[in-house]
Structures are given as structure tokens and as C-alpha cells.
Motif scaffolding. Structure first.
Motif, mmCIF file in Angstrom:
data_model
loop_
_atom_site.group_PDB
_atom_site.id
_atom_site.type_symbol
_atom_site.label_atom_id
_atom_site.label_comp_id
_atom_site.label_asym_id
_atom_site.label_seq_id
_atom_site.Cartn_x
_atom_site.Cartn_y
_atom_site.Cartn_z
ATOM 1 N N ILE A 17 23.799 -58.273 -2.266
ATOM 2 C CA ILE A 17 24.833 -59.174 -1.743
ATOM 3 C C ILE A 17 25.735 -59.655 -2.876
ATOM 4 O O ILE A 17 26.970 -59.667 -2.741
ATOM 5 C CB ILE A 17 24.172 -60.372 -1.026
ATOM 6 N N ALA A 18 25.133 -60.030 -4.001
ATOM 7 C CA ALA A 18 25.927 -60.483 -5.144
ATOM 8 C C ALA A 18 26.848 -59.386 -5.647
ATOM 9 O O ALA A 18 28.023 -59.635 -5.955
ATOM 10 C CB ALA A 18 24.992 -60.953 -6.261
ATOM 11 N N ASN A 19 26.348 -58.160 -5.735
ATOM 12 C CA ASN A 19 27.169 -57.035 -6.205
ATOM 13 C C ASN A 19 28.350 -56.777 -5.267
ATOM 14 O O ASN A 19 29.472 -56.497 -5.704
ATOM 15 C CB ASN A 19 26.318 -55.778 -6.331
ATOM 16 N N ASP A 20 28.088 -56.865 -3.955
ATOM 17 C CA ASP A 20 29.162 -56.621 -2.987
ATOM 18 C C ASP A 20 30.249 -57.693 -3.089
ATOM 19 O O ASP A 20 31.445 -57.372 -3.093
ATOM 20 C CB ASP A 20 28.574 -56.605 -1.575
ATOM 21 N N ILE A 21 29.823 -58.965 -3.192
ATOM 22 C CA ILE A 21 30.820 -60.039 -3.300
ATOM 23 C C ILE A 21 31.590 -59.923 -4.610
ATOM 24 O O ILE A 21 32.811 -60.155 -4.647
ATOM 25 C CB ILE A 21 30.136 -61.408 -3.164
ATOM 26 N N GLU A 22 30.901 -59.560 -5.705
ATOM 27 C CA GLU A 22 31.598 -59.382 -6.987
ATOM 28 C C GLU A 22 32.682 -58.317 -6.849
ATOM 29 O O GLU A 22 33.806 -58.486 -7.346
ATOM 30 C CB GLU A 22 30.602 -58.984 -8.075
ATOM 31 N N ALA A 43 24.496 -65.703 5.973
ATOM 32 C CA ALA A 43 23.135 -65.283 6.302
ATOM 33 C C ALA A 43 23.070 -64.746 7.730
ATOM 34 O O ALA A 43 22.397 -63.733 8.001
ATOM 35 C CB ALA A 43 22.183 -66.462 6.126
ATOM 36 N N ALA A 44 23.780 -65.411 8.626
ATOM 37 C CA ALA A 44 23.777 -64.948 10.017
ATOM 38 C C ALA A 44 24.484 -63.597 10.142
ATOM 39 O O ALA A 44 24.022 -62.696 10.873
ATOM 40 C CB ALA A 44 24.455 -65.991 10.901
ATOM 41 N N ARG A 45 25.602 -63.414 9.458
ATOM 42 C CA ARG A 45 26.345 -62.151 9.518
ATOM 43 C C ARG A 45 25.517 -60.985 8.988
ATOM 44 O O ARG A 45 25.567 -59.878 9.542
ATOM 45 C CB ARG A 45 27.627 -62.255 8.693
ATOM 46 N N LEU A 46 24.769 -61.235 7.893
ATOM 47 C CA LEU A 46 24.029 -60.147 7.237
ATOM 48 C C LEU A 46 22.598 -60.022 7.739
ATOM 49 O O LEU A 46 21.856 -59.147 7.283
ATOM 50 C CB LEU A 46 24.030 -60.371 5.724
ATOM 51 N N ALA A 56 21.894 -65.115 -4.067
ATOM 52 C CA ALA A 56 23.054 -64.279 -4.404
ATOM 53 C C ALA A 56 24.174 -65.128 -5.009
ATOM 54 O O ALA A 56 24.791 -64.760 -6.019
ATOM 55 C CB ALA A 56 23.552 -63.549 -3.157
ATOM 56 N N TYR A 57 24.432 -66.277 -4.403
ATOM 57 C CA TYR A 57 25.471 -67.161 -4.927
ATOM 58 C C TYR A 57 25.077 -67.717 -6.304
ATOM 59 O O TYR A 57 25.939 -67.895 -7.178
ATOM 60 C CB TYR A 57 25.735 -68.298 -3.940
ATOM 61 N N ASP A 58 23.778 -67.995 -6.506
ATOM 62 C CA ASP A 58 23.319 -68.448 -7.829
ATOM 63 C C ASP A 58 23.563 -67.364 -8.877
ATOM 64 O O ASP A 58 23.940 -67.661 -10.023
ATOM 65 C CB ASP A 58 21.821 -68.779 -7.782
ATOM 66 N N GLU A 59 23.363 -66.110 -8.491
ATOM 67 C CA GLU A 59 23.610 -64.981 -9.396
ATOM 68 C C GLU A 59 25.090 -64.927 -9.781
ATOM 69 O O GLU A 59 25.449 -64.738 -10.947
ATOM 70 C CB GLU A 59 23.182 -63.682 -8.712
ATOM 71 N N LEU A 60 25.962 -65.110 -8.811
ATOM 72 C CA LEU A 60 27.405 -65.090 -9.080
ATOM 73 C C LEU A 60 27.811 -66.275 -9.945
ATOM 74 O O LEU A 60 28.679 -66.154 -10.814
ATOM 75 C CB LEU A 60 28.175 -65.111 -7.751
ATOM 76 N N HIS A 61 27.170 -67.423 -9.703
ATOM 77 C CA HIS A 61 27.472 -68.609 -10.518
ATOM 78 C C HIS A 61 27.042 -68.393 -11.966
ATOM 79 O O HIS A 61 27.767 -68.752 -12.904
ATOM 80 C CB HIS A 61 26.761 -69.828 -9.928
ATOM 81 N N ALA A 62 25.862 -67.798 -12.176
ATOM 82 C CA ALA A 62 25.382 -67.529 -13.528
ATOM 83 C C ALA A 62 26.297 -66.558 -14.253
ATOM 84 O O ALA A 62 26.430 -66.613 -15.481
ATOM 85 C CB ALA A 62 23.953 -66.980 -13.480
ATOM 86 N N ALA A 63 26.949 -65.667 -13.508
ATOM 87 C CA ALA A 63 27.877 -64.703 -14.103
ATOM 88 C C ALA A 63 29.262 -65.292 -14.334
ATOM 89 O O ALA A 63 30.142 -64.628 -14.890
ATOM 90 C CB ALA A 63 27.994 -63.466 -13.209
ATOM 91 N N GLY A 64 29.478 -66.543 -13.918
ATOM 92 C CA GLY A 64 30.762 -67.191 -14.132
ATOM 93 C C GLY A 64 31.823 -66.832 -13.117
ATOM 94 O O GLY A 64 32.998 -67.161 -13.299
ATOM 95 N N LEU A 65 31.408 -66.186 -12.009
ATOM 96 C CA LEU A 65 32.389 -65.749 -11.005
ATOM 97 C C LEU A 65 32.737 -66.850 -10.017
ATOM 98 O O LEU A 65 33.838 -66.855 -9.453
ATOM 99 C CB LEU A 65 31.852 -64.532 -10.243
#
Length: 477
Positions: A17-22, A43-46, A56-65
Motif C-alpha cells: 500500500i505504501a509503495n502504491d501511494i508513493e 481500509a474499506a476500499r482495499l 502504510a501511512y507510518d511508512e510514508l511518514h518515515a520516508a518524509g512523503l
């Protein structure tokens, strides 16, 4: 959003999910400053748990996105782009990662202070003062060397002439029988400790260290995921019976000891306790790492019997260096132990730096083999004893009985308990303002209201002034 994660892909769903949003952020589908779908909606959509979207959002936050806005949602970072084709790394997330933990903040501050060029009396760093360094001795050695001979890679375990010189030195000065094939040259004793920890131990292993001790200040134990169990240090060393108690509960894998004029207390483990520790080592198969930088500094020139010299069964890994007896800048240390583990650590060292620099090795070999070495050691002992006496006289003069300390018979440290208002950390801050630094006790162990005064680095005429400044700092608390 038609895409959905594939649970059979072998990649964690939250990472998919994080990779797709990135990808969607980079392509502009989610532009800078826009809001991502809410955690519950996505979560409901997926068709995944909300906790998966949160990860997934925490992963994106850690990457600075993205930025997480409490009570509102998740925002694509507005600071992400310099222009349409550039994205800066999130260096802060890199700084917080990595294998090595950060040094204690006070130790980092001490390093900055003593190299600042300011008027600072240095009672914090374990180096020799200029008057104790064998400068003319080393200059003579360098003038006799032909540099062209020493510019290639060295043997993986270190220069053979240096290892032979160390073997002769260990026999003559420390009563240790050794072979050059059982020696590994390291960049000081600290690299030796790192190699032992990284090559011979595994995360979760239980080890014993002294409390207080230099080992206590090293983040490498925790960086490697080891479980450390500190043993209190008394005037005659640790209590061997406590080793047994800890081993029965935690299955101790290794014991780290600094038995000779210990850092920071200056204590010497008694002969009776040395024998008991060796008996425990052989009975339960627990290796001992003996860190011995100070045994040659016994002020009266009396021989100090190392654990390694008493070791008849090969259970002691012996570490030492030239940092405290010749010069720290040479960066010459060594490990002596069974050939199999020396080979293992030599392989690790080769991966790190492809072997130790050869030029300082040739200098060290000449220094140890020189007839002038013995005269230098005698001068060093006299100089260190003089500095110890000066610092004790100064403490008595300016603290007037409110400083309680152990008087060492060798080494470079004075372990001192001060009757002061406030903590040793508050004293440290005030002392820096007065132009003097020391090591607070809690950077080296669990002891509060203690400080380590390292007297080897200050010039003789600085010692009294440094203690006067320390007393001034204490009076201001």
C-alpha cells in the motif's frame, strides 16, 4: 482506486500500500499539499484492516512523503519538491536509523569541548599529556625508517615484525607467553572490543560488565542487541560469586573485565578473586575478555599479574594497546586469543578496513624493540604518579574534606565522590562554564554523585587550576 494489494505476493500488505501511494504521489495523482484518503475509508476500499493502512501511512511518514495531522488526517508533504523532478532524501529518518546507537550526549559534548580550542582543563579524556609522550624517541625511530618499504597492504592479522615485538614485550613485561599467529593488530582497544562483540556474540546473548566501567559507556553492547548485566566494583574488584548467580539465571556468554587499575575506579582485582574468576571460567566454559591498558603504569614499577598470565586453559581473550603507554594517535592495539577466534576476527577486520595501516605498525614495532622503551616506561610511571599526587593535593586544598576518593597505585583515573548540592550532571554544566570538563559517574555506570577525574591529559601546571575551577563550579550549585 481500483488497485488492491496481492496477499500472495510475498511483500507485506502495508508495504504494498505504501509503495502504491508513493507512486501516485510521484506521478502527481496526490499532489503536494493534498489529503490522502482517511485510514478508515482506504481500509474499506482495499478490504484490509485499518491497522494495516496506519502502518502504510507510518511508512510514508518515515520516508518524509506525508505529514500526520492529529485529528485531521494525512497530508502529502508541502516540502517534498524543489522542482518537478527533484525529491530530497529524508536525512532525519536516516540519522535515527542504522546499526550503531548514538554515544551518550555528554560524551559527544566532551569531545566537542576538548577540541574547541577554548581554555578548557581536560579531566575527561584518557590521553597522555605532551610531557609524557616519547616525542624525541619516536622522531628518532621515524628518521631511521625507509618509507618506501611500508606503503603496501599488510598481513591480515597485522605486520609480522610488530606481532613478534608484541610477543616479546608480553613475555618481558607481562609474563604472558604468546605466538604471533594468535595476535591480531587493531585500531586501539576499542576496535578490539567491537570485533569481539560483532564477531563472537549474537543478539540476545547475556554478558557481564563491571559497574562502573568504561564498557558501560559503549553503545556497541546495545547496538549489537546484547543483554548486559553489571556487577558492582569494590576496592578489590567484582564479587565472583555474583558471576555464578547471574550465570544460573541468564546463561552468561562472556565476561568483560578491566582488572588492572580499572577505568574509572583505579582498583586492582585481588589475587584471590582473580583465581576464583578463572576457576568459574573453566568450570562453566565462559570466556573472559581482559581489557588491560594500564598494568605497565604501576607507579612503583611492581609487576602486575594479568589474568592472561595466570590463564593455563586458554579461556582469556586478552586486549591491550599502546594508547596509554606511548601515544593514542598511533592507534595500535591488539587481541590475543585462540587462533580460531583470532582468524574469525581478522576476517571481520579485513571486511571493515582491509587491515591496519602499515606505517604506524612499523613505528610501533621499532618502539617496542628499542632499548629506550624501558626508560620511557619508567619516566611515564614517575610522571603519572606526580600528576596523581598533584590532583589529590588540589582536591584536599579546594574541597576541604568534601571529596571522597580512592587512591590508585597505577593508571590514569581518580574516582571521586563529591558532597555537593545537586547532581553530577548539574555540576558538569556549571564546570563547563568555569572551563573544566570531567566524566560524570552515570556515563560510566549506575553510581550517582561520582565523577571520574582523568589526570593524565592535563599539564602539571594546569591540574591545580582545573580543580580550583571545579570547586568554583561546585560552590555555584
Amino acid at each position: 482506486m481500483e488497485w488492491k494489494p496481492a496477499k500472495s505476493s510475498g511483500i507485506a500488505v502495508y508495504k504494498q500500500i505504501a509503495n502504491d501511494i508513493e507512486h501516485r504521489i510521484i506521478s502527481g495523482e496526490f499532489p503536494s499539499g493534498s489529503w490522502l484518503p482517511s485510514e478508515r475509508l482506504l481500509a474499506a476500499r482495499l478490504n484490509v484492516n485499518r491497522s494495516t493502512v496506519i502502518s502504510a501511512y507510518d511508512e510514508l511518514h518515515a520516508a518524509g512523503l506525508v505529514k500526520r495531522v492529529k485529528g485531521t488526517g494525512t497530508l502529502v508533504s508541502t516540502e517534498l519538491w524543489n522542482d518537478a523532478d527533484k525529491r530530497l532524501p529524508d536525512w532525519e529518518s536516516y540519522v535515527k536509523g542504522g546499526f550503531f546507537q548514538l554515544n551518550n550526549p555528554i560524551n559527544r559534548q566532551i569531545y566537542q569541548l576538548v577540541h574547541s580550542g577554548d581554555d578548557i582543563v581536560n579531566f575527561a579524556v584518557g590521553e597522555l599529556s605532551p610531557d609524557l609522550l616519547p616525542v624525541s624517541f619516536m622522531q628518532h625511530i621515524q628518521h631511521t625508517m625507509e618509507i618506501s618499504q611500508y606503503l603496501g597492504y599488510e598481513h591480515i592479522q597485522g605486520n609480522l615484525k610488530l606481532r613478534d615485538a608484541i610477543c616479546a614485550h608480553l613475555k618481558a613485561y607481562r609474563s604472558i607467553d604468546s605466538a604471533s599467529s594468535s595476535l591480531l593488530i587493531t585500531s586501539g582497544a576499542q576496535q578490539a572490543l567491537h570485533l569481539i562483540i560483532q564477531s563472537l556474540l549474537n543478539p540476545g546473548d547475556a554478558v557481564i560488565i563491571e559497574d562502573p566501567s568504561y564498557a558501560f559507556s559503549l553503545p556497541i553492547f546495545h547496538s549489537a542487541g546484547l543483554r548486559t548485566f553489571p556487577l558492582p566494583t569494590f576496592e578489590d574488584g567484582i564479587d565472583p560469586d555474583e558471576i555464578l548467580a547471574l550465570h544460573k539465571k541468564h546463561r552468561i556468554k562472556m565476561i568483560f573485565l578491566n582488572p588492572n587499575f580499572q577505568n574509572p575506579t583505579g582498583t586492582l582485582i585481588s589475587m584471590e578473586k582473580r583465581r576464583k574468576v578463572l576457576d568459574i571460567s573453566t568450570k562453566y566454559g565462559i570466556p573472559i575478555v581482559e581489557d588491560d591498558p594500564y598494568s605497565l603504569t604501576e607507579y612503583e614499577g611492581r609487576s602486575v599479574q594479568t589474568l592472561k598470565s595466570m590463564d593455563k586453559d586458554g579461556t582469556v581473550i586478552y586486549i591491550s594497546s599502546l594508547s596509554k603507554i606511548i601515544a593514542s594517535g598511533l592507534r595500535i592495539g591488539w587481541i590475543l586469543g585462540p587462533r580460531s577466534i583470532v582468524n574469525r576476527m581478522a576476517d571481520a577486520k579485513q571486511q571493515i578496513d582491509y587491515g591496519h595501516p602499515n606505517y604506524p605498525q612499523w613505528i610501533a614495532a621499532q618502539l617496542l624493540s628499542s632499548e629506550q622503551f624501558d626508560a620511557h616506561i619508567r619516566k611515564l610511571r614517575h610522571g603519572l604518579r606526580n600528576k596523581r599526587d598533584r590532583i589529590i593535593r588540589s582536591l584536599d586544598k579546594y574541597f576541604k574534606g568534601s571529596a571522597d576518593y580512592f587512591v590508585p597505585e597505577g593508571g590514569i583515573h581518580l574516582w571521586c565522590k563529591l558532597a555537593i548540592e545537586g547532581t553530577e550532571h548539574q555540576l558538569f554544566k556549571e564546570a563547563v562554564k568555569q572551563g573544566v570538563v570531567f566524566a560524570p559517574g552515570t556515563t560510566l555506570g549506575s553510581s550517582t554523585c561520582h565523577i571520574r577525574l582523568t589526570f593524565s591529559r592535563a599539564d602539571d601546571n594546569e591540574i591545580e587550576e582545573g580543580i580550583r575551577r571545579l570547586a568554583e563550579a561546585a560552590s555555584r550549585l
